[in-house]
Design a protein around this motif. Structure first.
Motif, PDB file in Angstrom:
ATOM      1  N   THR A 215      86.631  65.812  32.404  1.00 54.88           N
ATOM      2  CA  THR A 215      85.390  66.105  33.109  1.00 54.88           C
ATOM      3  C   THR A 215      84.671  67.319  32.579  1.00 54.88           C
ATOM      4  O   THR A 215      83.470  67.311  32.392  1.00 54.88           O
TER       5      THR A 215
ATOM      6  N   THR B 144      81.333  61.337  37.492  1.00 57.12           N
ATOM      7  CA  THR B 144      79.923  61.400  37.863  1.00 57.12           C
ATOM      8  C   THR B 144      79.469  60.103  38.521  1.00 57.12           C
ATOM      9  O   THR B 144      78.745  60.115  39.523  1.00 57.12           O
TER      10      THR B 144
ATOM     11  N   ASP C 285      87.736  63.066  27.058  1.00 57.03           N
ATOM     12  CA  ASP C 285      87.119  62.437  28.221  1.00 57.03           C
ATOM     13  C   ASP C 285      87.155  63.335  29.448  1.00 57.03           C
ATOM     14  O   ASP C 285      86.592  62.996  30.478  1.00 57.03           O
TER      15      ASP C 285
ATOM     16  N   ASP D 213      87.881  62.330  34.108  1.00 57.16           N
ATOM     17  CA  ASP D 213      86.925  61.838  33.134  1.00 57.16           C
ATOM     18  C   ASP D 213      85.517  62.097  33.656  1.00 57.16           C
ATOM     19  O   ASP D 213      85.159  61.639  34.743  1.00 57.16           O
ATOM     20  N   ARG D 214      84.698  62.819  32.877  1.00 53.84           N
ATOM     21  CA  ARG D 214      83.375  63.230  33.361  1.00 53.84           C
ATOM     22  C   ARG D 214      82.497  62.035  33.692  1.00 53.84           C
ATOM     23  O   ARG D 214      81.851  61.995  34.750  1.00 53.84           O
ATOM     24  N   GLU D 215      82.419  61.053  32.820  1.00 50.10           N
ATOM     25  CA  GLU D 215      81.530  59.912  33.047  1.00 50.10           C
ATOM     26  C   GLU D 215      81.957  59.148  34.301  1.00 50.10           C
ATOM     27  O   GLU D 215      81.129  58.814  35.154  1.00 50.10           O
ATOM     28  N   GLN D 216      83.252  58.873  34.420  1.00 45.10           N
ATOM     29  CA  GLN D 216      83.733  58.140  35.584  1.00 45.10           C
ATOM     30  C   GLN D 216      83.564  58.965  36.859  1.00 45.10           C
ATOM     31  O   GLN D 216      83.203  58.432  37.912  1.00 45.10           O
TER      32      GLN D 216
END
Length: 397
Positions: free
Chosen positions: A278, A298, A276, A293-296
């Motif tokens: 980033t 972003t 997860d 965490d990349r999704e969070q």
């Protein structure tokens, strides 16, 4: 009397302060003259507000009328609009005074702060197109320009403009009263440039261990400007809530220098495992994890726009960790530490100094200030409408 001006050069804001020792005596003479001139005018509601809410309780005088003592040769100053002066006074009370009083109490702000703010309506332009944002004298007296264009509900304009300056100047009063450790000076001692700091570009400043070029002027300016930028930048560690310890095998190995950095992206992806983190899953970052965490992360950055323009117009939309990531290189091969490591060392010294000498937790103060942003903008960070503070009227009760 020397004055080092804050000017805009190539659209970059540069901060400056005078360090003259004779300023206190001169300021005393100016104060008397200003008070005499101000007393010739009948008090209006703003005068009463400034006296009752700011000057008497906190010993901070805000001047918005023109006085002869505040005119400088070579500059044409525009008076401050009365309504804009009201807005500034209200925003200043809400975003600066109230948080400091809540965290440290009235006496702390009264004793350890600048004593005067002079408001000027427009920028003062110089030959060649540069213009003065403001200037300050020994951390005690601040000139803030362009108040007539103040956007009292634009948090990015406020924090990239007057409030970053205010954080900078109030920090001067702290180290002037109690010296910070000499260990701070030593971190980047060989790279202070004094008058030549204007030749330093942002990228080189970061690699040298300075959060912005003006920090290279001297250790005092470095100390206070680092605090100011820490206050106004976003902070993924504190603001995002998206940290993760998960990272790829390749990323762990790369970080520990167990693999050669020339490993190809194909090899990287083959060696990678689901993560997860980033940056750890993205080939172009070469699997160096940054702990988020990349999704969070972003999704979090997308919410910057809920407070207004987050397109890079204002530097207060910068993220502290992203600036440190740019600094993760050595300014010279012979250096022991990268710019990032030097900045991290500086923050350790700063936070310990503020805690030990002033019992001030910088992160607690920063959190209190930022908790007020939604009520300045009229939206919370998620974009939901919240009651917006009315800065256009005066409350004398």
């Amino acid at each position: 009397m020397k004055k080092i001006l804050y000017t805009f050069l190539s659209a970059a804001a540069l901060v400056g302060c005078s360090q003259d020792n004779d300023l206190a005596a001169e300021s005393s003479v100016e104060d008397k003259a200003e008070q005499k001139e101000q007393s010739l005018n009948t008090q209006n509601d703003l005068d009463k507000y400034l006296e009752q809410k700011i000057a008497k309780p906190f010993n901070i005088n805000i001047l918005y009328r023109f006085t002869d003592n505040e005119r400088y040769e070579g500059y044409s100053f525009v008076p401050t609009d009365y309504q804009k002066a009201i807005e500034f006074a209200n925003v200043f009370h809400y975003l600066f005074i109230e948080p400091y009083v809540k965290i440290k109490g009235q006496n702390f702000l009264k004793e350890y702060s600048f004593s005067k703010i002079v408001l000027v309506g427009e920028y003062a332009y110089e030959a060649g197109g540069t213009y003065v944002l403001g200037w300050a004298l020994a951390g005690k007296k601040i000139h803030l320009l362009n108040i007539n264009n103040l956007e009292s509900h634009n948090i990015y304009q406020l924090t990239s403009g007057p409030f970053e300056t205010l954080y900078h100047e109030v920090a001067h009063t702290w180290h002037q009263a109690k010296l910070y450790p000499t260990s701070f000076d030593r971190i980047t001692a060989s790279d202070y440039k004094y008058g030549n700091w204007t030749n330093l570009v942002h990228e080189e400043a970061l690699k040298s261990g300075f959060i912005q070029p003006y920090c290279a002027y001297n250790a005092d300016e470095d100390f206070v400007e680092t605090i100011a930028r820490y206050m106004v930048y976003y902070n993924a560690t504190q603001d995002c809530g998206c940290a993760t310890t998960d990272q790829s095998r390749w990323g762990r190995a790369y970080r520990n220098k167990d693999l050669d950095s020339s490993v190809t992206d194909a090899q990287h992806l083959a060696a990678n495992v689901t993560t997860d983190d980033t940056d750890a899953n993205v080939a172009i970052y070469r699997a160096i994890p940054d702990g988020f965490d990349r999704e969070q992360y972003t999704a979090w950055k997308a919410k910057f726009s809920n407070y207004g323009d987050a397109s890079g117009t204002y530097y207060s939309t910068n993220v502290w960790e992203e600036e440190l990531k740019k600094a993760d290189k050595k300014i010279r091969p012979t250096e022991t530490y990268t710019g990032k490591e030097k900045l991290e060392q500086k923050m350790v010294v700063i936070k310990k100094y503020l805690q030990d000498e002033w019992q001030l937790d910088l992160d607690v103060l920063r959190k209190e200030v930022r908790s007020r942003y939604p009520y300045v903008v009229g939206k919370d960070f998620e974009g939901n409408t919240v009651p917006r503070k009315d800065f256009s009227t005066l409350n004398l009760n």
